[in-house]
Design a protein around this motif. Structure first.
Motif, PDB file in Angstrom:
ATOM      1  N   ALA A 285      94.937  -9.851  54.926  1.00 27.58           N
ATOM      2  CA  ALA A 285      95.345 -10.498  53.682  1.00 27.58           C
ATOM      3  C   ALA A 285      96.844 -10.759  53.633  1.00 27.58           C
ATOM      4  O   ALA A 285      97.305 -11.588  52.846  1.00 27.58           O
ATOM      5  CB  ALA A 285      94.930  -9.639  52.488  1.00 27.58           C
ATOM      6  N   TYR A 286      97.610 -10.073  54.476  1.00 26.89           N
ATOM      7  CA  TYR A 286      99.060 -10.235  54.485  1.00 26.89           C
ATOM      8  C   TYR A 286      99.538 -11.208  55.568  1.00 26.89           C
ATOM      9  O   TYR A 286     100.729 -11.496  55.652  1.00 26.89           O
ATOM     10  CB  TYR A 286      99.744  -8.882  54.710  1.00 26.89           C
ATOM     11  CG  TYR A 286      99.474  -7.870  53.619  1.00 26.89           C
ATOM     12  CD1 TYR A 286     100.273  -7.819  52.485  1.00 26.89           C
ATOM     13  CD2 TYR A 286      98.413  -6.976  53.723  1.00 26.89           C
ATOM     14  CE1 TYR A 286     100.029  -6.894  51.479  1.00 26.89           C
ATOM     15  CE2 TYR A 286      98.156  -6.053  52.724  1.00 26.89           C
ATOM     16  CZ  TYR A 286      98.964  -6.013  51.605  1.00 26.89           C
ATOM     17  OH  TYR A 286      98.714  -5.101  50.605  1.00 26.89           O
TER      18      TYR A 286
ATOM     19  N   ALA B 292      86.735 -12.641  48.296  1.00 29.46           N
ATOM     20  CA  ALA B 292      85.955 -12.426  49.524  1.00 29.46           C
ATOM     21  C   ALA B 292      86.861 -12.166  50.722  1.00 29.46           C
ATOM     22  O   ALA B 292      86.396 -11.691  51.760  1.00 29.46           O
ATOM     23  CB  ALA B 292      85.071 -13.637  49.797  1.00 29.46           C
ATOM     24  N   TYR B 293      88.150 -12.465  50.565  1.00 31.85           N
ATOM     25  CA  TYR B 293      89.096 -12.309  51.671  1.00 31.85           C
ATOM     26  C   TYR B 293      89.933 -11.039  51.542  1.00 31.85           C
ATOM     27  O   TYR B 293      90.929 -10.876  52.248  1.00 31.85           O
ATOM     28  CB  TYR B 293      89.998 -13.543  51.741  1.00 31.85           C
ATOM     29  CG  TYR B 293      89.214 -14.819  51.882  1.00 31.85           C
ATOM     30  CD1 TYR B 293      88.721 -15.228  53.116  1.00 31.85           C
ATOM     31  CD2 TYR B 293      88.922 -15.605  50.767  1.00 31.85           C
ATOM     32  CE1 TYR B 293      87.975 -16.387  53.242  1.00 31.85           C
ATOM     33  CE2 TYR B 293      88.173 -16.770  50.888  1.00 31.85           C
ATOM     34  CZ  TYR B 293      87.700 -17.154  52.126  1.00 31.85           C
ATOM     35  OH  TYR B 293      86.951 -18.297  52.245  1.00 31.85           O
ATOM     36  N   SER B 294      89.531 -10.149  50.632  1.00 29.12           N
ATOM     37  CA  SER B 294      90.203  -8.852  50.442  1.00 29.12           C
ATOM     38  C   SER B 294      91.677  -8.999  50.086  1.00 29.12           C
ATOM     39  O   SER B 294      92.494  -8.141  50.416  1.00 29.12           O
ATOM     40  CB  SER B 294      90.067  -7.976  51.699  1.00 29.12           C
ATOM     41  OG  SER B 294      88.718  -7.715  51.991  1.00 29.12           O
TER      42      SER B 294
ATOM     43  N   TYR C 222      90.055  -4.345  48.113  1.00 28.90           N
ATOM     44  CA  TYR C 222      89.343  -4.169  49.376  1.00 28.90           C
ATOM     45  C   TYR C 222      88.458  -2.924  49.292  1.00 28.90           C
ATOM     46  O   TYR C 222      88.813  -1.933  48.649  1.00 28.90           O
ATOM     47  CB  TYR C 222      90.307  -4.066  50.559  1.00 28.90           C
ATOM     48  CG  TYR C 222      91.230  -2.869  50.542  1.00 28.90           C
ATOM     49  CD1 TYR C 222      90.887  -1.685  51.199  1.00 28.90           C
ATOM     50  CD2 TYR C 222      92.454  -2.921  49.878  1.00 28.90           C
ATOM     51  CE1 TYR C 222      91.736  -0.586  51.194  1.00 28.90           C
ATOM     52  CE2 TYR C 222      93.306  -1.827  49.867  1.00 28.90           C
ATOM     53  CZ  TYR C 222      92.944  -0.668  50.525  1.00 28.90           C
ATOM     54  OH  TYR C 222      93.779   0.418  50.513  1.00 28.90           O
ATOM     55  N   PRO C 223      87.283  -2.971  49.912  1.00 30.54           N
ATOM     56  CA  PRO C 223      86.330  -1.859  49.820  1.00 30.54           C
ATOM     57  C   PRO C 223      86.670  -0.724  50.788  1.00 30.54           C
ATOM     58  O   PRO C 223      87.250  -0.942  51.847  1.00 30.54           O
ATOM     59  CB  PRO C 223      85.003  -2.515  50.198  1.00 30.54           C
ATOM     60  CG  PRO C 223      85.400  -3.617  51.129  1.00 30.54           C
ATOM     61  CD  PRO C 223      86.736  -4.123  50.637  1.00 30.54           C
ATOM     62  N   PHE C 224      86.303   0.479  50.395  1.00 32.79           N
ATOM     63  CA  PHE C 224      86.444   1.627  51.293  1.00 32.79           C
ATOM     64  C   PHE C 224      85.455   2.703  50.857  1.00 32.79           C
ATOM     65  O   PHE C 224      84.937   2.685  49.736  1.00 32.79           O
ATOM     66  CB  PHE C 224      87.881   2.175  51.266  1.00 32.79           C
ATOM     67  CG  PHE C 224      88.195   2.982  50.035  1.00 32.79           C
ATOM     68  CD1 PHE C 224      88.164   4.372  50.062  1.00 32.79           C
ATOM     69  CD2 PHE C 224      88.507   2.355  48.837  1.00 32.79           C
ATOM     70  CE1 PHE C 224      88.442   5.114  48.926  1.00 32.79           C
ATOM     71  CE2 PHE C 224      88.789   3.094  47.693  1.00 32.79           C
ATOM     72  CZ  PHE C 224      88.756   4.475  47.742  1.00 32.79           C
TER      73      PHE C 224
ATOM     74  N   PRO D 230      93.940 -16.553  46.637  1.00 34.53           N
ATOM     75  CA  PRO D 230      94.425 -17.785  47.271  1.00 34.53           C
ATOM     76  C   PRO D 230      95.069 -18.738  46.270  1.00 34.53           C
ATOM     77  O   PRO D 230      96.072 -19.382  46.584  1.00 34.53           O
ATOM     78  CB  PRO D 230      93.150 -18.380  47.879  1.00 34.53           C
ATOM     79  CG  PRO D 230      92.284 -17.192  48.157  1.00 34.53           C
ATOM     80  CD  PRO D 230      92.540 -16.250  47.017  1.00 34.53           C
ATOM     81  N   LEU D 231      94.509 -18.813  45.061  1.00 29.37           N
ATOM     82  CA  LEU D 231      95.042 -19.722  44.054  1.00 29.37           C
ATOM     83  C   LEU D 231      96.431 -19.300  43.595  1.00 29.37           C
ATOM     84  O   LEU D 231      97.364 -20.112  43.558  1.00 29.37           O
ATOM     85  CB  LEU D 231      94.090 -19.798  42.856  1.00 29.37           C
ATOM     86  CG  LEU D 231      94.561 -20.642  41.662  1.00 29.37           C
ATOM     87  CD1 LEU D 231      94.819 -22.083  42.085  1.00 29.37           C
ATOM     88  CD2 LEU D 231      93.545 -20.586  40.528  1.00 29.37           C
TER      89      LEU D 231
END
Length: 231
Positions: free
Chosen positions: A20-21, A106-108, A112-114, A161-162
């Motif tokens: 994501a970065y 959807a792109y974390s 983000y899941p863990f 993203p937006l």
């Protein structure tokens, strides 16, 4: 766009929260979002134009040429003034719904899941992403951003993203050296005919944020043809 999607699709999803970065992990959604905004603005302007042209003028008598031109020009000014506000209100509603409802990208990029323990029927938790030197938290603000890794002039990554796109610029696309650098960073073979954008072919500045361009609905010129004879 297909090449950019394939670039993202080839990334190791194990490191989605780190992707994501990065430039490689976000550039597909960056330009996809820009394309969507352009098309939305284009359709919005086209629909509004058709509605305006289909409107009727109701009068008790035939106006003289001076009155006709004054009232018509006033109507056009009102149309041009209110149209961007209507578009921005719709966009702001979408932005508010995304953040207010805690929708997960959807792109974390924002959450983000863990899991604490990888076991059958284990609980999946979500952690917010942090951006910038001040540790801006996507759980409390949708507008957190920072420069991408590797660094590209004007290109920001952020919670969605937006939001990151709106705060970015496309100044890189006006410089041949930066366009070439994109090809190197993305490991893409750009055609020899790939050339940067021309600054003298737009009224917008290379350093204008996408947000400022969206506020003007990407419109380069606006003209009208007022004809008393056709009236």
């Amino acid at each position: 766009m297909q090449e950019l999607f394939e670039l993202y699709n080839d990334l190791d999803t194990t490191y989605a929260s780190s992707n994501a970065y990065t430039l490689q992990g976000t550039i597909f959604t960056h330009f996809q979002t820009l394309l969507v905004l352009c098309n939305l603005a284009k359709d919005f302007v086209s629909d509004a134009q058709q509605q305006y042209l289909a409107s009727s003028v109701v009068a008790t008598g035939i106006s003289d040429v001076d009155l006709f031109e004054t009232e018509t020009n006033s109507s056009l000014v009102n149309f041009r003034t209110t149209l961007p506000n209507l578009f921005l209100n719709s966009l702001q509603l979408i932005r508010g719904l995304i953040q207010g409802n805690g929708l997960v990208s959807a792109y974390s990029t924002n959450w983000y899941p863990f899991t604490y323990n990888i076991v059958k029927f284990g609980t999946i938790y979500f952690k917010p992403q942090y951006y910038g030197s001040d540790g801006c938290n996507c759980a409390t603000s949708a507008t957190c951003t920072q420069p991408s890794t590797p660094f590209i002039q004007g290109y920001l990554v952020g919670c969605t993203p937006l939001e990151s796109l709106l705060q970015s610029t496309i100044e890189c696309l006006y410089e041949q050296s930066c366009v070439d650098l994109l090809g190197i960073y993305l490991n893409m073979s750009l055609p020899n005919s790939t050339i940067p954008l021309y600054k003298n072919e737009t009224r917008f500045s290379a350093t204008d944020t996408i947000d400022s361009i969206v506020q003007q609905m990407f419109v380069e010129t606006c003209s009208s043809n007022v004809s008393y004879n056709q009236y």
